[in-house]
Design a protein around this motif. Structure first.
Motif, short mmCIF file in Angstrom:
data_model
loop_
_atom_site.label_atom_id
_atom_site.label_comp_id
_atom_site.label_asym_id
_atom_site.label_seq_id
_atom_site.Cartn_x
_atom_site.Cartn_y
_atom_site.Cartn_z
N SER A 1 -17.20 -9.21 24.16
CA SER A 1 -17.55 -10.27 23.20
C SER A 1 -17.39 -11.63 23.87
CB SER A 1 -16.67 -10.18 21.96
OG SER A 1 -15.31 -10.22 22.35
N GLY A 2 -16.37 -11.77 24.70
CA GLY A 2 -16.13 -13.03 25.41
C GLY A 2 -17.23 -13.29 26.43
N ILE A 3 -17.66 -12.25 27.12
CA ILE A 3 -18.72 -12.42 28.13
C ILE A 3 -20.01 -12.89 27.44
CG2 ILE A 3 -20.17 -11.19 29.81
CD1 ILE A 3 -17.71 -9.37 30.36
N ASP A 4 -20.31 -12.27 26.30
CA ASP A 4 -21.53 -12.65 25.57
C ASP A 4 -21.45 -14.09 25.06
OD1 ASP A 4 -22.81 -10.28 26.03
OD2 ASP A 4 -22.13 -9.34 24.18
N LYS A 5 -20.27 -14.47 24.60
CA LYS A 5 -20.08 -15.84 24.11
C LYS A 5 -20.26 -16.84 25.25
CE LYS A 5 -16.66 -17.48 20.86
NZ LYS A 5 -15.32 -17.20 20.36
N LEU A 6 -19.67 -16.50 26.39
CA LEU A 6 -19.76 -17.38 27.56
C LEU A 6 -21.21 -17.56 28.00
CD1 LEU A 6 -17.86 -18.89 29.56
CD2 LEU A 6 -17.96 -16.86 31.02
N ALA A 7 -21.98 -16.50 27.89
CA ALA A 7 -23.39 -16.57 28.29
C ALA A 7 -24.15 -17.57 27.42
CB ALA A 7 -24.03 -15.18 28.18
N ARG B 1 -20.95 -24.81 38.96
CA ARG B 1 -21.14 -23.71 39.90
C ARG B 1 -19.92 -23.47 40.79
NH1 ARG B 1 -25.99 -21.66 41.23
NH2 ARG B 1 -27.53 -21.97 39.58
N HIS B 2 -18.97 -24.37 40.72
CA HIS B 2 -17.77 -24.23 41.55
C HIS B 2 -16.63 -23.57 40.77
CE1 HIS B 2 -19.10 -27.06 44.88
NE2 HIS B 2 -20.13 -26.93 44.04
N ILE B 3 -16.98 -23.05 39.58
CA ILE B 3 -15.95 -22.43 38.74
C ILE B 3 -16.28 -20.95 38.52
CG2 ILE B 3 -14.96 -22.42 36.40
CD1 ILE B 3 -15.20 -25.35 36.29
N THR B 4 -15.28 -20.12 38.61
CA THR B 4 -15.46 -18.69 38.29
C THR B 4 -14.42 -18.24 37.27
OG1 THR B 4 -16.30 -18.24 40.51
CG2 THR B 4 -15.53 -16.34 39.26
N ILE B 5 -14.91 -17.57 36.24
CA ILE B 5 -14.00 -16.99 35.25
C ILE B 5 -13.90 -15.50 35.56
CG2 ILE B 5 -13.63 -16.52 32.78
CD1 ILE B 5 -13.92 -19.42 32.98
N SER B 6 -12.69 -15.01 35.63
CA SER B 6 -12.49 -13.58 35.88
C SER B 6 -11.97 -12.93 34.60
CB SER B 6 -11.48 -13.40 37.01
OG SER B 6 -11.20 -12.05 37.22
N THR B 7 -12.60 -11.84 34.20
CA THR B 7 -12.17 -11.15 32.97
C THR B 7 -12.00 -9.66 33.21
OG1 THR B 7 -12.79 -10.55 30.70
CG2 THR B 7 -14.60 -11.01 32.22
N ILE B 8 -11.13 -9.08 32.43
CA ILE B 8 -10.92 -7.64 32.51
C ILE B 8 -12.09 -6.90 31.82
CG2 ILE B 8 -9.49 -7.45 30.41
CD1 ILE B 8 -8.83 -5.70 33.80
N GLU C 1 -9.47 -22.23 24.04
CA GLU C 1 -8.75 -23.18 24.89
C GLU C 1 -9.29 -23.13 26.32
OE1 GLU C 1 -6.42 -25.47 23.73
OE2 GLU C 1 -7.13 -24.73 21.80
N MET C 2 -9.64 -21.93 26.76
CA MET C 2 -10.20 -21.77 28.10
C MET C 2 -11.50 -22.57 28.23
SD MET C 2 -12.85 -19.95 29.68
CE MET C 2 -13.31 -18.53 28.69
N ILE C 3 -12.37 -22.45 27.23
CA ILE C 3 -13.68 -23.10 27.33
C ILE C 3 -13.54 -24.62 27.17
CG2 ILE C 3 -14.60 -23.04 24.94
CD1 ILE C 3 -16.47 -21.73 27.98
N ARG C 4 -12.59 -25.05 26.36
CA ARG C 4 -12.33 -26.49 26.25
C ARG C 4 -11.88 -27.02 27.62
NH1 ARG C 4 -10.68 -31.00 22.96
NH2 ARG C 4 -11.34 -30.00 21.06
N ALA C 5 -11.01 -26.26 28.30
CA ALA C 5 -10.56 -26.68 29.64
C ALA C 5 -11.75 -26.76 30.59
CB ALA C 5 -9.50 -25.72 30.16
N VAL C 6 -12.65 -25.77 30.52
CA VAL C 6 -13.83 -25.79 31.40
C VAL C 6 -14.65 -27.05 31.12
CG1 VAL C 6 -16.06 -24.67 31.84
CG2 VAL C 6 -13.99 -23.28 31.71
N ARG C 7 -14.82 -27.39 29.85
CA ARG C 7 -15.61 -28.59 29.52
C ARG C 7 -14.94 -29.87 29.99
NH1 ARG C 7 -20.07 -27.06 27.41
NH2 ARG C 7 -20.17 -25.19 26.13
N LEU C 8 -13.62 -29.95 29.84
CA LEU C 8 -12.89 -31.13 30.31
C LEU C 8 -13.01 -31.27 31.82
CD1 LEU C 8 -9.71 -30.56 28.12
CD2 LEU C 8 -11.08 -32.65 28.03
#
Ligand code: SAH
Ligand code: SF4
Length: 351
Positions: free
Chosen positions: A207-213, A196-203, A177-184
């Motif tokens: 696996s999520g970081i690798d997927k995002l890459a 480049r104006h978006i930053t995702i912050s993760t704990i 859902e997060m990535i769908r929101a980023v795409r929208l």
């Protein structure tokens, strides 16, 4: 029921074509959605009445967030809203404004969105973590937080310039859902915000970081580290065990390699817990040589009894990192007095 804000432009096209209408009708829905902020389908008069009726009959709606509570900081720069979503749940969203550098320029307006209600990660210093996990937000509900502020800003002749996923919840625990929101929000036929104006912050869910890459997106990544070793980190982030500090740093490195975007490590400084000169030295050694940036956040008050270190010890911590070759800044906090700053968001106590 499907919220039209959920549909990506390609999906909107498919929808109108499947309903027997020409492709351009999709843009006649998309444009108003992102620039006119309609509250229901009938607020899009340029659409044929028949299509509006058919959309409503097929269960399409326009979900918008209702503001139920607003607090503005004394200097007017930070606004925290409690928004009621169309499914009845409530979420906090924050707007932070920074003065324009040039006279007559627009302020930088950063929206801090929530991706979950509550959070399952249980970080001991974080108000959201302390309220536990309630639900994952849908993409359209992440988008509606931005749209709500976009409408407020538009009335003042301003606009959303930046977006940080640093509100309630762990974005990687609600990945799809997060990535769908980023795409929208970044689609040029959607909200159109620069990646480049978006930053995702993760704990630090690797696996999520690798997927995002792998997403082929140019978004910024911030990893909340808070400790240079696993023993201390586990005390602060009780659910940290599957992701060691070393694994997290390694995945940050992979992200940088793949995207070319420098990773920021966030480090909430807590007096007597993770702020000693020894720990600073250990952190400098750990991060040495991977070109990352450290953002020190003197802890914001929450219900827990963690305290902010003195200004001197924050500066000393920063100096040790800088001397160790680590690029480092101290975050200028906004909105602490209205509990709108990092880690202070919770929806069970409105204030
Ligand atoms: N779950 C994600 C994003 C939301 S939290 C994450 O943890 O990164 C956003 C940032 O606020 C994180 O860096 C988090 O560590 C920080 N934070 C949490 N509680 C805080 C507090 N009380 N004071 C300062 N920063 C805090
Ligand atoms: Fe969740 Fe982030 Fe708070 Fe930790 S700091 S409890 S991951 S929101």
């Amino acid at each position: 029921m499907t919220d039209l804000y959920r549909l990506l432009p390609e999906e909107m096209e498919k929808l109108v074509i499947d309903m027997g209408y020409p492709r351009y009708r999709a843009d006649q829905i998309l444009l108003p959605l992102y620039y006119k902020f309609p509250k229901n389908i009938n607020d899009i008069p340029q659409l044929p009445k028949k299509l509006r009726e058919e959309l409503a009959e097929a269960g399409y709606t326009i979900g918008s967030a209702k503001e139920t509570h607003r607090v503005v900081s004394e200097d007017g720069d930070t606004t925290k809203l409690l928004l009621e979503l169309d499914d009845g749940s409530s979420v906090e969203t924050v707007l932070m404004q920074y003065e324009p550098k040039k006279i007559g320029g627009h302020p930088r307006s950063t929206i801090c969105v929530s991706t979950q209600i509550g959070c399952a990660m249980g970080c001991v210093f974080c108000a959201t973590g302390q309220m536990g996990f309630e639900t994952n937000l849908k993409a359209e509900h992440i988008v509606s937080q931005v749209i709500h502020f976009a409408e407020i800003l538009e009335k003042r002749g301003e606009h959303v310039t930046n977006l940080v996923f640093m509100g309630m919840g762990e974005p990687m625990a609600n990945y799809d859902e997060m990535i769908r929101a980023v795409r929208l929000l970044t689609h040029d036929r959607g909200f159109g915000l620069g990646q480049r104006h978006i930053t995702i912050s993760t704990i630090g869910i690797t696996s999520g970081i690798d997927k995002l890459a792998e997403e082929d997106l140019q978004i910024g990544l911030a990893i909340s580290l808070h400790a240079p070793n696993n023993e201390l980190r586990k005390k602060l982030v009780p659910t940290a065990s599957p992701h060691s500090v070393e694994d997290i740093i390694e995945s940050g490195r992979r992200y940088y390699k793949k995207t070319g975007r420098r990773v920021t490590f966030e480090y909430a400084l807590m007096k007597g817990i993770n702020d000693s000169p020894e720990i600073a030295t250990e952190l400098a050694k750990l991060l040495h040589g991977n070109g990352s940036h450290v953002n020190l956040i003197p802890i914001n008050p929450t219900a827990g009894d963690f305290q902010r270190p003195s200004e001197d010890s924050v500066l000393e911590f920063e100096r040790i990192l800088n001397n160790g070759g680590i690029n480092c800044t101290v975050r200028v906090e906004k909105g602490t007095e209205i509990s709108a700053a990092c880690g202070q968001l919770r929806t069970d106590i409105v204030g």
